[in-house]
Structures are given as C-alpha cells and as structure tokens.
Motif scaffolding. Sequence first.
Motif, PDB file in Angstrom:
ATOM      1  N   ILE A   1      46.570  27.545  51.189  1.00 12.04           N
ATOM      2  CA  ILE A   1      46.313  28.045  52.624  1.00 12.04           C
ATOM      3  C   ILE A   1      47.665  29.177  52.821  1.00 12.04           C
ATOM      4  CG2 ILE A   1      46.339  27.948  55.119  1.00 12.04           C
ATOM      5  CD1 ILE A   1      45.372  25.142  54.984  1.00 12.04           C
ATOM      6  N   ILE A   2      47.196  30.398  53.190  1.00  8.87           N
ATOM      7  CA  ILE A   2      48.328  31.388  53.363  1.00  8.87           C
ATOM      8  C   ILE A   2      48.267  31.553  54.901  1.00  8.87           C
ATOM      9  CG2 ILE A   2      49.136  33.765  53.324  1.00  8.87           C
ATOM     10  CD1 ILE A   2      47.535  33.918  50.691  1.00  8.87           C
ATOM     11  N   ALA A   3      49.472  31.342  55.460  1.00  7.30           N
ATOM     12  CA  ALA A   3      49.637  31.276  56.832  1.00  7.30           C
ATOM     13  C   ALA A   3      50.166  32.816  57.167  1.00  7.30           C
ATOM     14  CB  ALA A   3      50.587  30.398  57.522  1.00  7.30           C
ATOM     15  N   ASN A   4      49.934  33.288  58.033  1.00  8.24           N
ATOM     16  CA  ASN A   4      50.477  34.656  58.346  1.00  8.24           C
ATOM     17  C   ASN A   4      50.304  35.736  57.373  1.00  8.24           C
ATOM     18  OD1 ASN A   4      51.169  34.884  61.193  1.00  8.24           O
ATOM     19  ND2 ASN A   4      53.309  34.914  60.828  1.00  8.24           N
ATOM     20  N   PRO A   5      49.082  35.647  56.827  1.00  3.89           N
ATOM     21  CA  PRO A   5      48.874  36.601  55.516  1.00  3.89           C
ATOM     22  C   PRO A   5      49.736  37.903  55.807  1.00  3.89           C
ATOM     23  CG  PRO A   5      46.785  36.292  56.601  1.00  3.89           C
ATOM     24  CD  PRO A   5      47.630  35.438  57.375  1.00  3.89           C
ATOM     25  N   LYS A   6      50.340  38.648  54.896  1.00  3.38           N
ATOM     26  CA  LYS A   6      50.862  39.969  55.128  1.00  3.38           C
ATOM     27  C   LYS A   6      50.026  41.034  53.991  1.00  3.38           C
ATOM     28  CE  LYS A   6      53.958  38.979  58.015  1.00  3.38           C
ATOM     29  NZ  LYS A   6      53.884  39.301  59.464  1.00  3.38           N
ATOM     30  N   THR A   7      49.354  40.343  52.886  1.00  3.39           N
ATOM     31  CA  THR A   7      48.872  41.056  52.001  1.00  3.39           C
ATOM     32  C   THR A   7      47.447  40.843  51.547  1.00  3.39           C
ATOM     33  OG1 THR A   7      51.000  41.158  50.736  1.00  3.39           O
ATOM     34  CG2 THR A   7      49.044  41.855  49.555  1.00  3.39           C
ATOM     35  N   ASP A   8      46.507  41.599  51.515  1.00  5.69           N
ATOM     36  CA  ASP A   8      44.932  41.545  51.228  1.00  5.69           C
ATOM     37  C   ASP A   8      44.795  40.775  50.153  1.00  5.69           C
ATOM     38  OD1 ASP A   8      42.485  41.676  50.431  1.00  5.69           O
ATOM     39  OD2 ASP A   8      42.679  44.057  50.225  1.00  5.69           O
ATOM     40  N   LEU A   9      44.166  39.404  50.180  1.00  6.98           N
ATOM     41  CA  LEU A   9      43.972  38.690  49.080  1.00  6.98           C
ATOM     42  C   LEU A   9      43.505  39.214  47.941  1.00  6.98           C
ATOM     43  CD1 LEU A   9      44.625  35.504  48.319  1.00  6.98           C
ATOM     44  CD2 LEU A   9      42.403  35.034  49.048  1.00  6.98           C
ATOM     45  N   TYR A  10      42.524  40.062  48.027  1.00  7.29           N
ATOM     46  CA  TYR A  10      41.750  40.932  47.122  1.00  7.29           C
ATOM     47  C   TYR A  10      42.555  42.243  46.366  1.00  7.29           C
ATOM     48  CZ  TYR A  10      38.196  37.673  48.281  1.00  7.29           C
ATOM     49  OH  TYR A  10      37.646  36.301  48.524  1.00  7.29           O
ATOM     50  N   ASN A  11      43.686  42.383  46.653  1.00  8.75           N
ATOM     51  CA  ASN A  11      44.694  43.272  46.063  1.00  8.75           C
ATOM     52  C   ASN A  11      44.501  43.308  44.763  1.00  8.75           C
ATOM     53  OD1 ASN A  11      46.980  44.457  44.978  1.00  8.75           O
ATOM     54  ND2 ASN A  11      47.725  44.849  46.807  1.00  8.75           N
ATOM     55  N   PRO A  12      44.087  44.202  43.770  1.00 10.72           N
ATOM     56  CA  PRO A  12      44.101  44.109  42.384  1.00 10.72           C
ATOM     57  C   PRO A  12      45.234  43.751  41.577  1.00 10.72           C
ATOM     58  CG  PRO A  12      43.188  46.478  43.291  1.00 10.72           C
ATOM     59  CD  PRO A  12      43.834  45.594  44.154  1.00 10.72           C
ATOM     60  N   ASN A  13      46.375  43.765  42.141  1.00  7.02           N
ATOM     61  CA  ASN A  13      47.599  43.095  41.612  1.00  7.02           C
ATOM     62  C   ASN A  13      47.576  41.667  41.888  1.00  7.02           C
ATOM     63  OD1 ASN A  13      48.772  45.653  40.763  1.00  7.02           O
ATOM     64  ND2 ASN A  13      49.273  45.914  42.890  1.00  7.02           N
ATOM     65  N   ILE A  14      47.259  41.150  42.922  1.00  7.97           N
ATOM     66  CA  ILE A  14      46.956  39.658  43.139  1.00  7.97           C
ATOM     67  C   ILE A  14      45.994  39.131  42.120  1.00  7.97           C
ATOM     68  CG2 ILE A  14      46.226  37.831  44.523  1.00  7.97           C
ATOM     69  CD1 ILE A  14      47.503  39.591  46.889  1.00  7.97           C
ATOM     70  N   ILE A  15      44.695  39.719  42.097  1.00 12.57           N
ATOM     71  CA  ILE A  15      43.702  39.292  41.256  1.00 12.57           C
ATOM     72  C   ILE A  15      44.457  39.284  39.785  1.00 12.57           C
ATOM     73  CG2 ILE A  15      41.593  39.615  40.018  1.00 12.57           C
ATOM     74  CD1 ILE A  15      40.818  41.000  42.677  1.00 12.57           C
ATOM     75  N   ARG A  16      45.069  40.129  39.325  1.00 12.47           N
ATOM     76  CA  ARG A  16      45.406  40.201  38.126  1.00 12.47           C
ATOM     77  C   ARG A  16      46.615  39.332  37.838  1.00 12.47           C
ATOM     78  NH1 ARG A  16      46.641  45.192  38.096  1.00 12.47           N
ATOM     79  NH2 ARG A  16      48.674  45.412  38.310  1.00 12.47           N
ATOM     80  N   SER A  17      47.685  39.234  38.660  1.00  8.58           N
ATOM     81  CA  SER A  17      48.847  38.304  38.409  1.00  8.58           C
ATOM     82  C   SER A  17      48.144  36.739  38.563  1.00  8.58           C
ATOM     83  CB  SER A  17      49.948  38.502  39.472  1.00  8.58           C
ATOM     84  OG  SER A  17      49.522  38.484  40.762  1.00  8.58           O
ATOM     85  N   SER A  18      47.171  36.449  39.149  1.00  5.86           N
ATOM     86  CA  SER A  18      46.995  35.308  39.219  1.00  5.86           C
ATOM     87  C   SER A  18      45.941  34.874  38.062  1.00  5.86           C
ATOM     88  CB  SER A  18      45.847  34.993  40.779  1.00  5.86           C
ATOM     89  OG  SER A  18      44.632  35.620  40.492  1.00  5.86           O
ATOM     90  N   VAL A  19      45.601  35.668  37.262  1.00  2.00           N
ATOM     91  CA  VAL A  19      44.660  35.733  36.004  1.00  2.00           C
ATOM     92  C   VAL A  19      43.399  34.851  36.631  1.00  2.00           C
ATOM     93  CG1 VAL A  19      46.530  35.725  34.235  1.00  2.00           C
ATOM     94  CG2 VAL A  19      45.924  33.524  35.238  1.00  2.00           C
TER      95      VAL A  19
END
Length: 265
Positions: free
Chosen positions: A147-165
């Motif tokens: 769970i992300i409380a108080n999200p500051k960044t779009d979860l589907y940011n390409p950098n998140i998808i890439r860094s999360s493999v």
Amino acid sequence: MTKYISSPQNSTVKRLLQLQSKSRIRAKEGGFIIEGLRELELCIKGGYEIAALYFVPALVSEEALLALFVEDTVIILTEISQEVYEKLAYRGSTEGVIAFAKAKQQNLNDLKLPKNPLILVAEAPEKPGNIGALLRTADAANVDAFIIANPKTDLYNPNIIRSSVGCVFTNQVATGSTASVIAFLKERGISIYSAILQDAQYYHEQDFTTPTALVVGTEATGLSEVWRVASKQNIIIPMSGAIDSMNVSVAAGILVFEAKRQRGF
C-alpha cells in the motif's frame, strides 16, 4: 489486419510518447505503456488488459506475442519500424515490443486479503527507483499487499515499471490518503508497526505472526506523526554505523523478512 507504422512522426507514436512522459495523459486515457517481453508477460499474468501491441517483426514474431494471451483474445497488433521502436524504447534490449495496457484503480477496498495478512505500507515515496525497489521487495517476500499512503508519483510511471522489473504487476497494490489507509487497517484489525524513532522498540522483539502492517517512510522526512499515534508499536532497526538511516527499500526488506521468518516463510 496488422497495421504498420514506419515514421517516428506518426500521430500514434506521438501519443505513445505522451503516455510515457505525462502522468495527466495516462490518467486521461486510463492506461500506460509497457516495454519488454518479461514486463508484458507479468502484466498479462497480473490480470491487466492489454489494449494494443506495437512490435518490430525482425525482433519478435506475431506468433510469439499472441502465445502470451489466452486463445481468442482480441488485441490490436501494429508492426513498427526499427526507427520508431528506437524512438519509443527506454532501453535497447527489450525484444522489440511496446504495449498499451489499461490501468487498475488501486482502491483499498479491492484488496483481497487472507485471514492473517502481512502488508507493507510506504508513505509518500517519490523517487521511482525507490518505489520500484519497494515493489521488488514486496514481491520477493510475497507480502499480501503493498500500500502506498499519500502517493506522490504515478504508479505507472515508466521508470517505476522499469525499476520494479515488472513487480508493479505481480503485487496486490493499493493507494490512498494516510488517513484512509490507517482507517482501512484498523477496521480490519491489522496491527500497525511504524518505523519511527520516537517511543520505539527493536523490530526483532515484536510479534509479527498476527495480522500485521509494516510501515516505512521516506529517508528525508520519515513518517508523519499520525503513524506514531496509530501504531501498536513503533519499531527501529539497530544501527551500528555513523549514520542513523538507510535506504527505504533496504529497511523494508529487513522488516518484512523478519516477519516472514517468524511466520515460517
């Protein structure tokens, strides 16, 4: 019939580039871009709807892509040139495929939790690399939800998808305000253990075998005060070095794997 795009100036290419770079466009269209066969396969297994595929035939065949889907899945296929692919791709080794997928809502009430859940909560993480690492940690420990409380960044940011493999697709993920997350946990009788220095005890002295939420904050500001008040117990990791903090994903890993150890993995 499979379409073909050869020019980087094509309007579809421009739209895909906007989806990659702009959160508001992803929100407006209700979807996001995936790059790479591994990420695509994880996304499909995670129950996401793939609306369109763009691929370089010399790098990956149409048959190989269709084999990832259940039979009779309706999918828009578009062949693209190597030049278009290089314009769209974040990295050069992603097997020549780009996909457009429909986003999930990440509502707290949509989480499907067992009777004795183990949940990892992160408050207000901003750096895509940290969020990706947290998602990898959550996947490695097979927690029941992240769970992300108080999200500051779009979860589907390409950098998140890439860094999360692709672990953004393998975890049950939800987002909400800090207040709504605390209320959600308390309503379900899930004990909160917040990584806060004040009024804290060592993490390994706690009992994480009952319904548990382990909560971490940012390295810069830590957790907000409400978590200290909401906690069953604030917890700390003993530190023997010159500094008193560590990367949030490292701290999360220490905490969740102690909980897994107590639960017999």
